[in-house]
Motif scaffolding. Structure first.
Motif: not given
Length: 331
Positions: A12-14, A21-24, A30-31
């Motif tokens: 869930r954090a990811l 739209d944060q790095p990580g 993302r897609d």
């Protein structure tokens, strides 16, 4: 978010990282997360996220239905608000829905600041609102209120119009006023002062009206009835605003009066409709974009610093000459 995470096979954090739209997170992840969210119809609730932080980042705008110049202002407000990272919520006044109800609706949606377009509120009403929240009044100035003001130099705009008409040779110039509408008192005073300055005090005539097409139609019918009774038409009419001027053009057109052949007509605002008509309207431009930019900036600045003294922006008007004015016949 938990549903998206489960279906995408990530934490869930990811998912939160992706939607902020944060790095990580890698591009492939993302897609996949965005594709899954689209498949199940998930959209992040940005309003709830902002409210959790004590902010809505929303500016409330009160406007009046059918006021075409307000549409021009709102278009500019949207653009400037977006540049500052704010959303815009609208609430209209209309028949049976006054300013209090329109403003309360915006406050109930947790707008951080109010932008009031041509408010008719009494001074004490603006003062009370300014004590409750950040407020900016556009088009109407009231000294002593704890709100910011953005308005055009009404008197200067009328002087430009009147000087132009007199230079064309007009002497019998009538003003259809805007009643108690914002800016109307200033325009009325400027008309009277211009007539006196040009030595036309005996020709001063103000026909009561308001900022609607109906008032222009009524004024036109009155002038037609007087003509039929033997009183000559004025050679020029300065209308309260563009809507009033359009009503005059309608009344004159139905009566077979040529504009500008027999009567010249000047409006005020330069709303988008003034140059969409078959005959372009000569009018005084209020710079809607610049007024909107100042209004949003004032609101944002006061949100950042509640201790600011009330600010005021006076926008320079400009006469725009089109097709509804010319020299009187015989000149």
């Amino acid at each position: 978010m938990a549903d998206v995470a489960a279906k995408a096979g990530v934490s869930r954090a990811l998912v939160s990282i992706v939607f902020r739209d944060q790095p990580g997170a890698g591009q492939e992840t993302r897609d996949r997360v965005l594709r899954v969210a689209d498949e199940i119809g998930y959209r992040p609730d940005n309003a709830a996220r902002l409210l959790a932080r004590g902010r809505s980042r929303a500016l409330g705008v009160m406007f009046t239905v059918r006021q075409t110049f307000h549409a021009d202002l709102i278009e500019g407000i949207y653009a400037e608000a977006e540049r500052h990272g704010y959303d815009v919520l609208l609430s209209a006044t209309a028949q049976g829905r006054g300013e209090v109800k329109a403003v309360e609706a915006l406050l109930s949606h947790r707008c951080e600041a109010m932008i009031l377009l041509c408010s008719d509120s009494a001074p004490e009403g603006l003062e009370t609102l300014g004590q409750r929240t950040v407020a900016v009044s556009v088009g109407r100035r009231m000294s002593g209120s704890p709100v910011d003001f953005v308005h055009s130099a009404e008197g200067k705009g009328v002087r430009q119009a009147m000087d132009y008409l007199v230079e064309l040779g007009h002497r019998d110039i009538v003003h259809v006023d805007g009643g108690r509408g914002p800016g109307s008192a200033e325009r009325r005073r400027a008309y009277r002062a211009a007539m006196r300055r040009h030595g036309l005090e005996s020709e001063i005539r103000v026909i009561p009206g308001n900022h609607t097409e109906e008032s222009g139609i009524d004024a036109g019918r009155l002038l037609m009835a007087e003509r039929d009774a033997g009183r000559p038409l004025p050679t020029a009419v300065l209308a309260a605003n563009d809507r009033c001027a359009m009503g005059l053009l309608m009344a004159f057109g139905r009566a077979g009066v040529e504009v500008p052949g027999e009567v010249s007509v000047v409006g005020y605002d330069d709303s988008h409709l003034s140059h969409l008509m078959p005959v372009g309207l000569t009018t005084v431009r209020q710079d809607a974009v610049l007024m909107a930019e100042h209004a949003v900036r004032f609101a944002v600045q006061r949100l950042d610093d509640k201790g600011l003294e009330p600010q005021e922006a006076v926008i320079e008007p400009k006469l725009v000459v089109r097709d509804t004015t010319r020299a009187p016949r015989g000149m």
